[in-house]
Design a protein around this motif. Structure first.
Motif, PDB file in Angstrom:
ATOM      1  N   GLN A  83       5.103  18.155 -15.182  1.00  0.00           N
ATOM      2  CA  GLN A  83       5.131  19.216 -16.193  1.00  0.00           C
ATOM      3  C   GLN A  83       3.805  19.952 -16.179  1.00  0.00           C
ATOM      4  N   PRO A  84       3.646  20.846 -15.209  1.00  0.00           N
ATOM      5  CA  PRO A  84       2.363  21.539 -15.115  1.00  0.00           C
ATOM      6  C   PRO A  84       2.023  22.343 -16.359  1.00  0.00           C
ATOM      7  N   GLU A  85       3.034  22.675 -17.171  1.00  0.00           N
ATOM      8  CA  GLU A  85       2.730  23.401 -18.416  1.00  0.00           C
ATOM      9  C   GLU A  85       1.965  22.505 -19.392  1.00  0.00           C
ATOM     10  N   ASN A  86       1.996  21.177 -19.157  1.00  0.00           N
ATOM     11  CA  ASN A  86       1.199  20.247 -19.978  1.00  0.00           C
ATOM     12  C   ASN A  86      -0.016  19.741 -19.216  1.00  0.00           C
ATOM     13  N   SER A  87      -0.499  20.520 -18.253  1.00  0.00           N
ATOM     14  CA  SER A  87      -1.621  20.097 -17.412  1.00  0.00           C
ATOM     15  C   SER A  87      -2.798  19.560 -18.199  1.00  0.00           C
ATOM     16  N   ARG A  88      -3.476  18.566 -17.609  1.00  0.00           N
ATOM     17  CA  ARG A  88      -4.758  18.102 -18.122  1.00  0.00           C
ATOM     18  C   ARG A  88      -5.817  18.533 -17.120  1.00  0.00           C
ATOM     19  N   CYS A  89      -7.065  18.496 -17.540  1.00  0.00           N
ATOM     20  CA  CYS A  89      -8.157  18.906 -16.668  1.00  0.00           C
ATOM     21  C   CYS A  89      -8.226  17.972 -15.458  1.00  0.00           C
ATOM     22  N   PRO A  90      -8.078  18.511 -14.233  1.00  0.00           N
ATOM     23  CA  PRO A  90      -8.100  17.631 -13.054  1.00  0.00           C
ATOM     24  C   PRO A  90      -9.464  17.000 -12.832  1.00  0.00           C
ATOM     25  N   MET A  91     -10.516  17.606 -13.382  1.00  0.00           N
ATOM     26  CA  MET A  91     -11.859  17.081 -13.171  1.00  0.00           C
ATOM     27  C   MET A  91     -12.215  15.936 -14.112  1.00  0.00           C
ATOM     28  N   CYS A  92     -11.774  15.996 -15.369  1.00  0.00           N
ATOM     29  CA  CYS A  92     -12.236  14.983 -16.333  1.00  0.00           C
ATOM     30  C   CYS A  92     -11.115  14.371 -17.161  1.00  0.00           C
ATOM     31  N   ASN A  93      -9.868  14.795 -16.981  1.00  0.00           N
ATOM     32  CA  ASN A  93      -8.726  14.251 -17.719  1.00  0.00           C
ATOM     33  C   ASN A  93      -8.664  14.714 -19.174  1.00  0.00           C
ATOM     34  N   ARG A 109      -3.526  30.378 -14.041  1.00  0.00           N
ATOM     35  CA  ARG A 109      -2.462  30.095 -13.075  1.00  0.00           C
ATOM     36  C   ARG A 109      -2.708  30.805 -11.767  1.00  0.00           C
ATOM     37  N   GLY A 110      -3.687  30.327 -11.034  1.00  0.00           N
ATOM     38  CA  GLY A 110      -4.016  30.938  -9.747  1.00  0.00           C
ATOM     39  C   GLY A 110      -3.265  30.254  -8.623  1.00  0.00           C
ATOM     40  N   LYS A 111      -3.944  30.131  -7.496  1.00  0.00           N
ATOM     41  CA  LYS A 111      -3.342  29.591  -6.292  1.00  0.00           C
ATOM     42  C   LYS A 111      -2.878  28.148  -6.507  1.00  0.00           C
ATOM     43  N   HIS A 112      -3.672  27.352  -7.256  1.00  0.00           N
ATOM     44  CA  HIS A 112      -3.309  25.941  -7.421  1.00  0.00           C
ATOM     45  C   HIS A 112      -1.977  25.791  -8.139  1.00  0.00           C
ATOM     46  N   TRP A 113      -1.654  26.788  -8.965  1.00  0.00           N
ATOM     47  CA  TRP A 113      -0.404  26.741  -9.720  1.00  0.00           C
ATOM     48  C   TRP A 113       0.799  26.770  -8.773  1.00  0.00           C
ATOM     49  N   LYS A 114       0.727  27.679  -7.784  1.00  0.00           N
ATOM     50  CA  LYS A 114       1.791  27.776  -6.788  1.00  0.00           C
ATOM     51  C   LYS A 114       1.857  26.477  -5.982  1.00  0.00           C
ATOM     52  N   THR A 115       0.688  25.973  -5.613  1.00  0.00           N
ATOM     53  CA  THR A 115       0.639  24.728  -4.830  1.00  0.00           C
ATOM     54  C   THR A 115       1.290  23.578  -5.591  1.00  0.00           C
ATOM     55  N   ILE A 116       0.980  23.463  -6.864  1.00  0.00           N
ATOM     56  CA  ILE A 116       1.510  22.328  -7.617  1.00  0.00           C
ATOM     57  C   ILE A 116       3.036  22.462  -7.768  1.00  0.00           C
ATOM     58  N   LEU A 117       3.520  23.675  -7.949  1.00  0.00           N
ATOM     59  CA  LEU A 117       4.960  23.855  -8.068  1.00  0.00           C
ATOM     60  C   LEU A 117       5.667  23.533  -6.753  1.00  0.00           C
ATOM     61  N   GLU A 118       5.036  23.907  -5.640  1.00  0.00           N
ATOM     62  CA  GLU A 118       5.619  23.581  -4.335  1.00  0.00           C
ATOM     63  C   GLU A 118       5.634  22.075  -4.095  1.00  0.00           C
ATOM     64  N   MET A 119       4.537  21.420  -4.454  1.00  0.00           N
ATOM     65  CA  MET A 119       4.471  19.972  -4.269  1.00  0.00           C
ATOM     66  C   MET A 119       5.481  19.276  -5.169  1.00  0.00           C
ATOM     67  N   ALA A 120       5.635  19.783  -6.378  1.00  0.00           N
ATOM     68  CA  ALA A 120       6.592  19.187  -7.306  1.00  0.00           C
ATOM     69  C   ALA A 120       8.006  19.284  -6.759  1.00  0.00           C
ATOM     70  N   SER A 121       8.339  20.433  -6.164  1.00  0.00           N
ATOM     71  CA  SER A 121       9.718  20.555  -5.676  1.00  0.00           C
ATOM     72  C   SER A 121       9.928  19.656  -4.451  1.00  0.00           C
ATOM     73  N   ARG A 122       8.890  19.504  -3.615  1.00  0.00           N
ATOM     74  CA  ARG A 122       8.992  18.566  -2.484  1.00  0.00           C
ATOM     75  C   ARG A 122       9.210  17.141  -2.992  1.00  0.00           C
ATOM     76  N   TYR A 123       8.423  16.788  -4.015  1.00  0.00           N
ATOM     77  CA  TYR A 123       8.523  15.453  -4.590  1.00  0.00           C
ATOM     78  C   TYR A 123       9.919  15.209  -5.168  1.00  0.00           C
ATOM     79  N   TYR A 124      10.429  16.173  -5.929  1.00  0.00           N
ATOM     80  CA  TYR A 124      11.744  15.988  -6.556  1.00  0.00           C
ATOM     81  C   TYR A 124      12.846  15.859  -5.512  1.00  0.00           C
ATOM     82  N   ARG A 125      12.715  16.598  -4.402  1.00  0.00           N
ATOM     83  CA  ARG A 125      13.714  16.451  -3.338  1.00  0.00           C
ATOM     84  C   ARG A 125      13.672  15.044  -2.757  1.00  0.00           C
ATOM     85  N   MET A 126      12.480  14.453  -2.660  1.00  0.00           N
ATOM     86  CA  MET A 126      12.339  13.133  -2.040  1.00  0.00           C
ATOM     87  C   MET A 126      12.779  11.987  -2.940  1.00  0.00           C
TER      88      MET A 126
END
Ligand SMILES: [Zn+2]
Length: 162
Positions: A95-105, A143-160
């Motif tokens: 749920q990237p809309e509930n993201s936490r800070c990747p650096m410090c949580n 919501r820059g480049k990392h946003w697209k990356t995380i959505l792509e990774m999420a869809s790969r994960y869900y397929r697996m």
């Protein structure tokens, strides 16, 4: 689910935070190398976190101590997520809309445009509408480049895991 990750799983920890999970990472604690395993076990127990580790000896030791532990073998972060899902017996929510800070949580809250003026590049300020500030370390996100990356990774994960 709350997690605590060993020193080899920093990337997985950051990814899980972006996906909205509360993840403590041993690399953030400044614990001497010799005390890391003990710290991981005691914090996992005390804070009811699932231990994520790629160290089989630590995994076994943690299990004996009563810690819920997920042994991770894959070197790819999506593969790691699939393993964690299997070991925990359930799909990890993304749920990237509930993201936490990747650096410090820390948790993120919406920041007003006036708060961020001068702190982000003007080009970003023109294009992006929403900004978030980490309540703990103050880092700003959008919501820059990392946003697209995380959505792509999420869809790969869900397929697996389907
Ligand atoms: Zn932060």
């Amino acid at each position: 689910m709350r997690f605590i990750a060993d020193g080899m799983l920093g990337k997985l920890a950051r990814w899980l935070r972006l996906a909205g999970h509360d993840v403590a990472y041993i690399g953030d604690f400044r614990v001497p190398a010799g005390e890391q395993d003990t710290t991981l076990i005691s914090r996992a127990l005390g804070e009811e976190r699932v231990l994520l580790t790629c160290d089989i000896a630590l995994h076994r030791r943690a299990r004996r101590a009563g810690v819920r532990s997920a042994f991770v073998e894959s070197s790819d972060v999506v593969g790691q997520l699939v393993e964690v899902s299997k070991r925990c017996g359930r799909k990890i929510s993304v749920q990237p809309e509930n993201s936490r800070c990747p650096m410090c949580n820390g948790s993120l809250e919406l920041a007003g445009k006036e708060e961020i003026k001068g702190k982000v590049p003007a080009t970003v300020l023109r294009v992006q509408r929403e900004f978030w500030r980490c309540v703990r370390c103050g880092k700003l996100y959008w919501r820059g480049k990392h946003w697209k990356t995380i959505l792509e990774m999420a869809s790969r994960y869900y397929r697996m895991v389907r």
